[in-house]
Design an enzyme around this catalytic site. Structure first.
Site, PDB file in Angstrom:
ATOM      1  N   ARG A 104       0.882  -1.178   0.000  1.00  0.00           N
ATOM      2  CA  ARG A 104       0.000   0.000   0.000  1.00  0.00           C
ATOM      3  C   ARG A 104       0.917   1.224   0.000  1.00  0.00           C
ATOM      4  NH1 ARG A 104      -5.368   1.367   3.471  1.00  0.00           N
ATOM      5  NH2 ARG A 104      -6.133  -0.021   1.839  1.00  0.00           N
ATOM      6  N   HIS A 131      -7.211   0.568  -6.537  1.00  0.00           N
ATOM      7  CA  HIS A 131      -7.432  -0.283  -5.352  1.00  0.00           C
ATOM      8  C   HIS A 131      -8.083  -1.592  -5.831  1.00  0.00           C
ATOM      9  CE1 HIS A 131      -7.762  -1.452  -1.315  1.00  0.00           C
ATOM     10  NE2 HIS A 131      -8.647  -0.599  -0.846  1.00  0.00           N
ATOM     11  N   GLN A 134     -10.051  -4.142  -3.507  1.00  0.00           N
ATOM     12  CA  GLN A 134     -11.357  -3.656  -3.065  1.00  0.00           C
ATOM     13  C   GLN A 134     -12.451  -4.022  -4.069  1.00  0.00           C
ATOM     14  OE1 GLN A 134     -12.049  -1.872  -0.083  1.00  0.00           O
ATOM     15  NE2 GLN A 134     -14.089  -2.506  -0.722  1.00  0.00           N
ATOM     16  N   ASP A 220     -17.188   7.127  -1.966  1.00  0.00           N
ATOM     17  CA  ASP A 220     -15.991   6.978  -1.135  1.00  0.00           C
ATOM     18  C   ASP A 220     -15.719   8.345  -0.509  1.00  0.00           C
ATOM     19  OD1 ASP A 220     -13.618   6.052  -0.018  1.00  0.00           O
ATOM     20  OD2 ASP A 220     -12.508   5.967  -1.901  1.00  0.00           O
ATOM     21  N   CYS A 260     -16.330   1.392   0.270  1.00  0.00           N
ATOM     22  CA  CYS A 260     -15.159   0.585   0.640  1.00  0.00           C
ATOM     23  C   CYS A 260     -14.796   0.721   2.111  1.00  0.00           C
ATOM     24  CB  CYS A 260     -13.970   0.970  -0.243  1.00  0.00           C
ATOM     25  SG  CYS A 260     -13.426   2.675  -0.022  1.00  0.00           S
ATOM     26  N   ARG A 288     -13.457  -8.932   1.622  1.00  0.00           N
ATOM     27  CA  ARG A 288     -12.035  -8.665   1.366  1.00  0.00           C
ATOM     28  C   ARG A 288     -11.224  -9.904   1.758  1.00  0.00           C
ATOM     29  NH1 ARG A 288      -9.996  -3.508   1.395  1.00  0.00           N
ATOM     30  NH2 ARG A 288      -8.103  -4.538   0.690  1.00  0.00           N
TER      31      ARG A 288
HETATM   32  N1  NVA Z   1      -9.945   6.429  -1.593  1.00  0.00           N
HETATM   33  C1  NVA Z   1      -9.596   6.080  -0.239  1.00  0.00           C
HETATM   34  C2  NVA Z   1      -9.799   4.628  -0.021  1.00  0.00           C
HETATM   35  C3  NVA Z   1      -9.465   4.133   1.362  1.00  0.00           C
HETATM   36  C4  NVA Z   1      -9.654   2.667   1.513  1.00  0.00           C
HETATM   37  C5  NVA Z   1      -8.144   6.471   0.008  1.00  0.00           C
HETATM   38  O1  NVA Z   1      -7.306   6.274  -0.887  1.00  0.00           O
HETATM   39  O2  NVA Z   1      -7.839   6.992   1.087  1.00  0.00           O
HETATM   40  N1   CP Z   2     -11.259  -0.313   2.310  1.00  0.00           N
HETATM   41  C1   CP Z   2      -9.981  -0.390   2.750  1.00  0.00           C
HETATM   42  O1   CP Z   2      -9.032  -0.633   1.987  1.00  0.00           O
HETATM   43  O2   CP Z   2      -9.857  -0.167   4.083  1.00  0.00           O
HETATM   44  P1   CP Z   2      -8.510   0.050   4.916  1.00  0.00           P
HETATM   45  O3   CP Z   2      -7.975   1.411   4.524  1.00  0.00           O
HETATM   46  O4   CP Z   2      -8.942  -0.001   6.341  1.00  0.00           O
HETATM   47  O5   CP Z   2      -7.531  -1.018   4.577  1.00  0.00           O
END
Ligand code: NVA
Ligand code: CP
Length: 303
Positions: A104, A131, A134, A220, A260, A288
């Site tokens: 990540r 992502h 997801q 989101d 998500c 997930r």
């Molecule tokens: N779009 C959000 C998703 C978090 C799971 C982010 O990138 O922070």
């Molecule tokens: N939806 C998702 O990826 O959640 P986290 O940021 O908690 O991993």
């Protein structure tokens, strides 16, 4: 065996996604029946986090344990990754001591450079651009509830972020439609989403119109991780892009609400919708775990 990575949704083809969904169903049933399934004994997943996470860490870590393997958590603060070791060098070392790597991070370029130097499969656990894990879980969840997603319509309300880009890629691969409504200045970057002349995607100025006739309404956060400096401005710009009950009424009668998570009630979604009868956010989060277990087995063992 050639190494397969999952850096973008369309790194796998439609038949591979389909067989991951079949395997997910089987793995989930076994898990619910408390039956052991250990295809990854002695295998190790390294998880590298440059951004915060609850669901992604938990689902990968417990998923590896449930498959008989183990997972190691690294973050940028406590490893050499935060002190400027190049992604290429890190990949050489980490992939000599593990069977798969989940990352990540910020720019997609970082994970691409890592994968290009990795001896083992690399999985995108979220970048600024995509992502994919997801959306794997989201589509599996829809299929469980309503059957095939082919020909259905997903309404994306809000920021054209990593999750939106991945929905767009999935729509092209699995042949469903996406209605996207973003405020001005936050539109989909067609090139970044990997869409060249797609006929699966339509943009709407009015979010209510995007939701009309949809089978899934999804959204989101207004401000994704890494964009915190823009938060104040975004709260103003996105004020009319909240999924609320009036919007859900325009969608199909049996439409589902997805998110998500983490969510901000009163911002991108009203409490009545996310906590209401059309919401399937908890099943979505649980899946997930099951979808990623099938993904891990496929990428590590080819089965
Ligand atoms: N779009 C959000 C998703 C978090 C799971 C982010 O990138 O922070
Ligand atoms: N939806 C998702 O990826 O959640 P986290 O940021 O908690 O991993």
């Amino acid at each position: 065996m050639t190494i397969k990575h999952f850096l973008k949704f369309n790194d796998l083809d439609a038949s591979e996604i389909e067989s991951i969904f079949d395997k997910t169903k089987w793995i989930k049933e076994k898990y619910k029946a408390y039956e052991k399934y250990w295809p990854l004994v002695d295998r190790t997943l390294v998880m590298i986090f440059e951004k915060a996470s609850t669901r992604t860490r938990l689902s990968f870590e417990s998923g590896m344990h449930q498959l008989g393997g183990s997972a190691i958590y690294l973050n940028t603060k406590d490893s050499q990754l935060g002190r400027g070791e190049p992604a290429e060098d890190a990949a050489q070392v980490i992939s000599r001591m593990s069977d798969a790597v989940m990352i990540r991070t910020f720019e997609q370029d970082i994970i691409e450079r890592f994968a290009n130097n990795s001896r083992v499969p690399v999985i995108n656990g979220l970048t600024n651009e995509y992502h994919p894990c997801q959306i794997l879980a989201d589509i599996f969840t829809f299929i469980e509830k309503r059957g095939s997603i082919k020909g259905r319509t997903v309404a994306w309300i809000g920021d054209s972020n990593n999750v939106c880009n991945t929905w767009l890629q999935a729509a092209e691969l699995l042949d469903f439609n996406i209605h996207v409504s973003t405020p001005k200045g936050y539109e989909v970057e067609v090139e970044r989403a990997g869409l060249y002349g797609s006929d699966h995607f339509e943009e709407f100025e009015d979010p209510m119109e995007a939701a009309r006739g949809a089978d899934i309404v999804t959204t989101d956060v207004w401000t994704s991780m890494g964009f915190e400096d823009e938060k104040k401005e975004r709260v103003k710009d996105f004020a009319d892009w909240q999924v609320d009950e009036d919007m859900m009424k325009l969608a199909n009668k049996d439409a589902l609400f997805m998110h998500c998570l983490p969510a901000h009630r009163g911002e991108e979604v009203s409490a009545k919708v996310i906590d209401g009868p059309q919401s399937i956010v908890w099943e979505e989060a649980e899946n997930r775990l099951h979808t990623q277990k099938a993904l891990l087995e496929y990428l590590i063992t080819g089965k």
